[in-house]
Design a protein around this motif. Sequence first.
Motif, PDB file in Angstrom:
ATOM      1  N   LEU A  34       9.949   1.094  -9.405  1.00  0.00           N
ATOM      2  CA  LEU A  34      10.734   0.973  -8.178  1.00  0.00           C
ATOM      3  C   LEU A  34      11.550  -0.322  -8.170  1.00  0.00           C
ATOM      4  CD1 LEU A  34      10.952   2.972  -5.878  1.00  0.00           C
ATOM      5  CD2 LEU A  34       9.323   1.589  -4.584  1.00  0.00           C
ATOM      6  N   THR A  35      10.968  -1.390  -8.700  1.00  0.00           N
ATOM      7  CA  THR A  35      11.732  -2.640  -8.830  1.00  0.00           C
ATOM      8  C   THR A  35      12.963  -2.410  -9.696  1.00  0.00           C
ATOM      9  OG1 THR A  35       9.596  -3.792  -8.797  1.00  0.00           O
ATOM     10  CG2 THR A  35      11.531  -5.102  -9.321  1.00  0.00           C
ATOM     11  N   GLN A  36      12.787  -1.636 -10.763  1.00  0.00           N
ATOM     12  CA  GLN A  36      13.892  -1.309 -11.653  1.00  0.00           C
ATOM     13  C   GLN A  36      14.961  -0.483 -10.967  1.00  0.00           C
ATOM     14  OE1 GLN A  36      15.590   1.911 -14.358  1.00  0.00           O
ATOM     15  NE2 GLN A  36      14.105   2.077 -12.709  1.00  0.00           N
ATOM     16  N   VAL A  37      14.569   0.376 -10.010  1.00  0.00           N
ATOM     17  CA  VAL A  37      15.571   1.142  -9.255  1.00  0.00           C
ATOM     18  C   VAL A  37      16.473   0.186  -8.471  1.00  0.00           C
ATOM     19  CG1 VAL A  37      15.944   2.832  -7.417  1.00  0.00           C
ATOM     20  CG2 VAL A  37      14.127   3.203  -9.107  1.00  0.00           C
ATOM     21  N   GLY A  38      15.852  -0.789  -7.788  1.00  0.00           N
ATOM     22  CA  GLY A  38      16.645  -1.781  -7.079  1.00  0.00           C
ATOM     23  C   GLY A  38      17.510  -2.601  -8.013  1.00  0.00           C
ATOM     24  N   PHE A  39      16.946  -2.995  -9.143  1.00  0.00           N
ATOM     25  CA  PHE A  39      17.711  -3.738 -10.156  1.00  0.00           C
ATOM     26  C   PHE A  39      18.923  -2.923 -10.616  1.00  0.00           C
ATOM     27  CE2 PHE A  39      18.488  -4.334 -14.718  1.00  0.00           C
ATOM     28  CZ  PHE A  39      18.811  -5.679 -14.764  1.00  0.00           C
ATOM     29  N   ASN A  40      18.704  -1.635 -10.866  1.00  0.00           N
ATOM     30  CA  ASN A  40      19.786  -0.759 -11.313  1.00  0.00           C
ATOM     31  C   ASN A  40      20.883  -0.677 -10.261  1.00  0.00           C
ATOM     32  OD1 ASN A  40      21.203   1.101 -12.876  1.00  0.00           O
ATOM     33  ND2 ASN A  40      19.860   2.817 -12.375  1.00  0.00           N
ATOM     34  N   CYS A  41      20.493  -0.530  -8.995  1.00  0.00           N
ATOM     35  CA  CYS A  41      21.489  -0.476  -7.915  1.00  0.00           C
ATOM     36  C   CYS A  41      22.312  -1.759  -7.853  1.00  0.00           C
ATOM     37  CB  CYS A  41      20.790  -0.267  -6.577  1.00  0.00           C
ATOM     38  SG  CYS A  41      20.049   1.359  -6.352  1.00  0.00           S
TER      39      CYS A  41
END
Length: 333
Positions: free
Chosen positions: A138-145
């Motif tokens: 989920l942290t990576q999802v925010g990072f990707n955004c």
Amino acid sequence: MKTQAVVFPRANRVELADVTVPEPQADEALVRSIWSWISNGTEGSYLRGERSDGESPSSQARPAPFPIVPGYQRVGEVTWAGPESGVTAGMLVFATMTRVESMAVAAGGHVLHGPVHRNQLWPLPAAPPPEAFAGLVLTQVGFNCGQRPAIQPGDGAVVIGDGLVGQWSAQTLQQRGARVLLLGRHPSRLQRFRLGESDAVANEREGDEVNAVRAWAPEGLAAVVDTVGSVAGLEQLFPLLRHHGHLVSAGYHAVDGRFDIQMLRKREATLHAPSGWSRPRMDTTLEWVRDGRLETLGLVTDRLPAREVATAWERIRTDRDTLGVLLDWRELW
């Protein structure tokens, strides 16, 4: 092999149950969970029976999958390592999904002990503590955004949503030099966003957010990032987007995801639709958490034993101050 896992046996029912996992293969490792991190949005929609898979709404033709082991992120200890797994016994790792048997979906994350493929394992650094990495997908999802828009130092960017993905999207944009306004609905969550000198927060429930954004960034916005699945939110802020600006849509829209592509042409704008995770993004996200560029533990509001998972979900459902929820598996070892 018998173990325990969180199970959604039917809609709106949460249990800690006995499950069976297959024997590990040569390219897998057995991981015994220490902490798993609940994905409130994705797992919640599965719990309510709203999804047939990660990106598709349920329907009569494609019903919601039950029973299911939810989740996709945990940290734990390798208890056995296959010769081709790339890890060793005793190592602390982040793991995504474990193979499970006799479920509507053949893998899940909230599992006490089970096999994980080498491509879904990440050895952890000595610091910060392992639980800081327990929400890495989920942290990576925010990072990707936060990585998708073209950003120059000082550019204004608005993030819609004060949940976990919104928080990490805002943090990533800050690290890239943007001025960030986090737009949400929950004062306690907005307070968790660490403001830089030119950053701001705004509560949608307290007034006209469009005028608040316009006053904060009169020069226009370089990016708008939607993390809650609100086409209306993107459309509302689109008039404030600069020419060649960027829209990022990461929320789950179900059947309400239509957006007027022709409208983008007015500003030659770019629409990004990030989804899922990739090895390179996970690698970089882990590095950012390790180096303190992304803050995770400050977003944790609840730590509960895994046997109290039903209580955890009741808090998520009823207490809007609840944000990051960790399940502790150690008493079940």
